[in-house]
Design a protein around this motif. Structure first.
Motif, PDB file in Angstrom:
ATOM      1  N   ARG A   1      37.085   7.834 -60.533  1.00 39.30           N
ATOM      2  CA  ARG A   1      35.834   8.585 -60.676  1.00 39.30           C
ATOM      3  C   ARG A   1      35.034   8.049 -61.849  1.00 39.30           C
ATOM      4  O   ARG A   1      33.821   7.873 -61.749  1.00 39.30           O
ATOM      5  CB  ARG A   1      36.127  10.066 -60.857  1.00 39.30           C
ATOM      6  CG  ARG A   1      34.839  10.857 -61.033  1.00 39.30           C
ATOM      7  CD  ARG A   1      35.031  12.312 -60.703  1.00 39.30           C
ATOM      8  NE  ARG A   1      33.803  13.036 -60.909  1.00 39.30           N
ATOM      9  CZ  ARG A   1      32.779  13.040 -60.080  1.00 39.30           C
ATOM     10  NH1 ARG A   1      32.849  12.353 -58.967  1.00 39.30           N
ATOM     11  NH2 ARG A   1      31.689  13.726 -60.342  1.00 39.30           N
TER      12      ARG A   1
ATOM     13  N   ARG B   1      33.501   4.838 -60.849  1.00 41.48           N
ATOM     14  CA  ARG B   1      32.414   5.075 -59.900  1.00 41.48           C
ATOM     15  C   ARG B   1      31.149   5.524 -60.645  1.00 41.48           C
ATOM     16  O   ARG B   1      30.050   5.068 -60.342  1.00 41.48           O
ATOM     17  CB  ARG B   1      32.848   6.129 -58.890  1.00 41.48           C
ATOM     18  CG  ARG B   1      31.879   6.302 -57.749  1.00 41.48           C
ATOM     19  CD  ARG B   1      32.435   7.234 -56.695  1.00 41.48           C
ATOM     20  NE  ARG B   1      33.530   6.587 -56.000  1.00 41.48           N
ATOM     21  CZ  ARG B   1      34.602   7.218 -55.542  1.00 41.48           C
ATOM     22  NH1 ARG B   1      34.724   8.505 -55.696  1.00 41.48           N
ATOM     23  NH2 ARG B   1      35.547   6.554 -54.920  1.00 41.48           N
TER      24      ARG B   1
ATOM     25  N   LYS C   1      25.836  10.096 -53.286  1.00 41.85           N
ATOM     26  CA  LYS C   1      26.013  10.436 -51.863  1.00 41.85           C
ATOM     27  C   LYS C   1      26.270   9.187 -51.034  1.00 41.85           C
ATOM     28  O   LYS C   1      27.100   9.188 -50.130  1.00 41.85           O
ATOM     29  CB  LYS C   1      24.777  11.170 -51.331  1.00 41.85           C
ATOM     30  CG  LYS C   1      24.712  12.609 -51.750  1.00 41.85           C
ATOM     31  CD  LYS C   1      23.484  13.288 -51.181  1.00 41.85           C
ATOM     32  CE  LYS C   1      23.381  14.702 -51.714  1.00 41.85           C
ATOM     33  NZ  LYS C   1      22.131  15.353 -51.309  1.00 41.85           N
TER      34      LYS C   1
ATOM     35  N   ALA D   1      29.748   8.156 -51.662  1.00 44.94           N
ATOM     36  CA  ALA D   1      30.659   9.128 -51.047  1.00 44.94           C
ATOM     37  C   ALA D   1      30.741   8.911 -49.540  1.00 44.94           C
ATOM     38  O   ALA D   1      31.822   8.969 -48.962  1.00 44.94           O
ATOM     39  CB  ALA D   1      30.202  10.543 -51.354  1.00 44.94           C
TER      40      ALA D   1
ATOM     41  N   ALA E   1      34.414   7.769 -47.829  1.00 47.23           N
ATOM     42  CA  ALA E   1      34.907   9.132 -47.604  1.00 47.23           C
ATOM     43  C   ALA E   1      36.431   9.169 -47.603  1.00 47.23           C
ATOM     44  O   ALA E   1      37.032  10.127 -48.058  1.00 47.23           O
ATOM     45  CB  ALA E   1      34.369   9.689 -46.294  1.00 47.23           C
TER      46      ALA E   1
ATOM     47  N   LEU F   1      37.645   9.374 -51.156  1.00 50.35           N
ATOM     48  CA  LEU F   1      37.430  10.665 -51.785  1.00 50.35           C
ATOM     49  C   LEU F   1      38.568  11.620 -51.492  1.00 50.35           C
ATOM     50  O   LEU F   1      38.895  12.458 -52.318  1.00 50.35           O
ATOM     51  CB  LEU F   1      36.115  11.280 -51.305  1.00 50.35           C
ATOM     52  CG  LEU F   1      34.863  10.760 -51.977  1.00 50.35           C
ATOM     53  CD1 LEU F   1      33.632  11.348 -51.315  1.00 50.35           C
ATOM     54  CD2 LEU F   1      34.868  11.068 -53.447  1.00 50.35           C
TER      55      LEU F   1
ATOM     56  N   ALA G   1      33.257  16.803 -57.494  1.00 52.23           N
ATOM     57  CA  ALA G   1      33.393  15.907 -56.341  1.00 52.23           C
ATOM     58  C   ALA G   1      32.285  16.113 -55.317  1.00 52.23           C
ATOM     59  O   ALA G   1      32.186  15.364 -54.358  1.00 52.23           O
ATOM     60  CB  ALA G   1      34.754  16.123 -55.675  1.00 52.23           C
TER      61      ALA G   1
ATOM     62  N   LEU H   1      29.790  17.287 -47.498  1.00 48.31           N
ATOM     63  CA  LEU H   1      31.020  16.562 -47.783  1.00 48.31           C
ATOM     64  C   LEU H   1      32.226  17.492 -47.707  1.00 48.31           C
ATOM     65  O   LEU H   1      33.270  17.138 -47.149  1.00 48.31           O
ATOM     66  CB  LEU H   1      30.932  15.898 -49.164  1.00 48.31           C
ATOM     67  CG  LEU H   1      32.144  15.098 -49.607  1.00 48.31           C
ATOM     68  CD1 LEU H   1      32.412  13.944 -48.647  1.00 48.31           C
ATOM     69  CD2 LEU H   1      31.925  14.563 -51.018  1.00 48.31           C
TER      70      LEU H   1
END
Length: 181
Positions: free
Chosen positions: A42, A45, A89, A92, A96, A99, A148, A171
């Motif tokens: 994270r 990111r 987004k 993400a 996915a 995540l 998240a 999400l």
């Protein structure tokens, strides 16, 4: 040459304690990295988003980007703040699958399943999950899910409002669907 004789006598109790210490050190060494991985991913990111946006002349710092993604208010141009949200987004949606392993702990997954299609207050969520300690609920369930981007506040302008409710984001809905398959 004489053999060295230490000034103490090794007992079986000492040997047992040394073995226990060695075992615990081994467990820490083996398990330490896996617990930090989601936080490292994270963090990486967030730094990637900030660096990419800085190339496009976005002036928000890493701390401001982190705050935006946590749903906090940030002093900055609305366009730059929206760029951060859009970049997150995009990443993400791109990853996915990552995540799920990064940010959906068992606790967050339980929160998402409990929330379902409804909007609930903290007290209602805690009651349905049979939890009583609000600080622990916030730090272990609510904040990770908000960070998240899996849940959102129904009234983000007043986060401390006692009637504040939380609902699943797109999400979050996607993660619930994925976990039910």
């Amino acid at each position: 040459m004489s053999r060295y004789q230490p000034p103490l006598t090794l007992t079986t109790r000492m040997i047992v304690l040394i073995a226990e210490i060695s075992e615990q050190i081994g467990q820490l060494s083996a398990g330490g990295d896996s617990r930090q991985t989601p936080h490292l991913r994270r963090g990486n990111r967030i730094r990637t988003i900030q660096a990419s946006l800085a190339i496009e002349n976005n002036t928000l710092s890493v701390e401001q980007v982190t705050a935006v993604l946590a749903g906090q208010r940030v002093l900055g141009l609305p366009k730059e703040i929206q760029e951060v949200r859009n970049a997150f987004k995009a990443i993400a949606n791109e990853s996915a699958g990552d995540l799920v392993t990064d940010s959906v702990t068992d606790l967050v997954a339980k929160l998402l399943l409990t929330l379902g299609p409804r909007s609930l207050r903290i007290s209602d969520l805690m009651a349905e999950m049979s939890l009583v300690h609000k600080a622990t609920f916030r730090s272990n369930y609510l904040k990770p899910a908000l960070t998240a981007g899996m849940i959102e506040m129904t009234d983000p302008q007043s986060p401390k409002n006692p009637t504040q409710k939380y609902r699943l984001t797109q999400l979050g809905k996607m993660m619930v669907k994925k976990s039910q398959c």
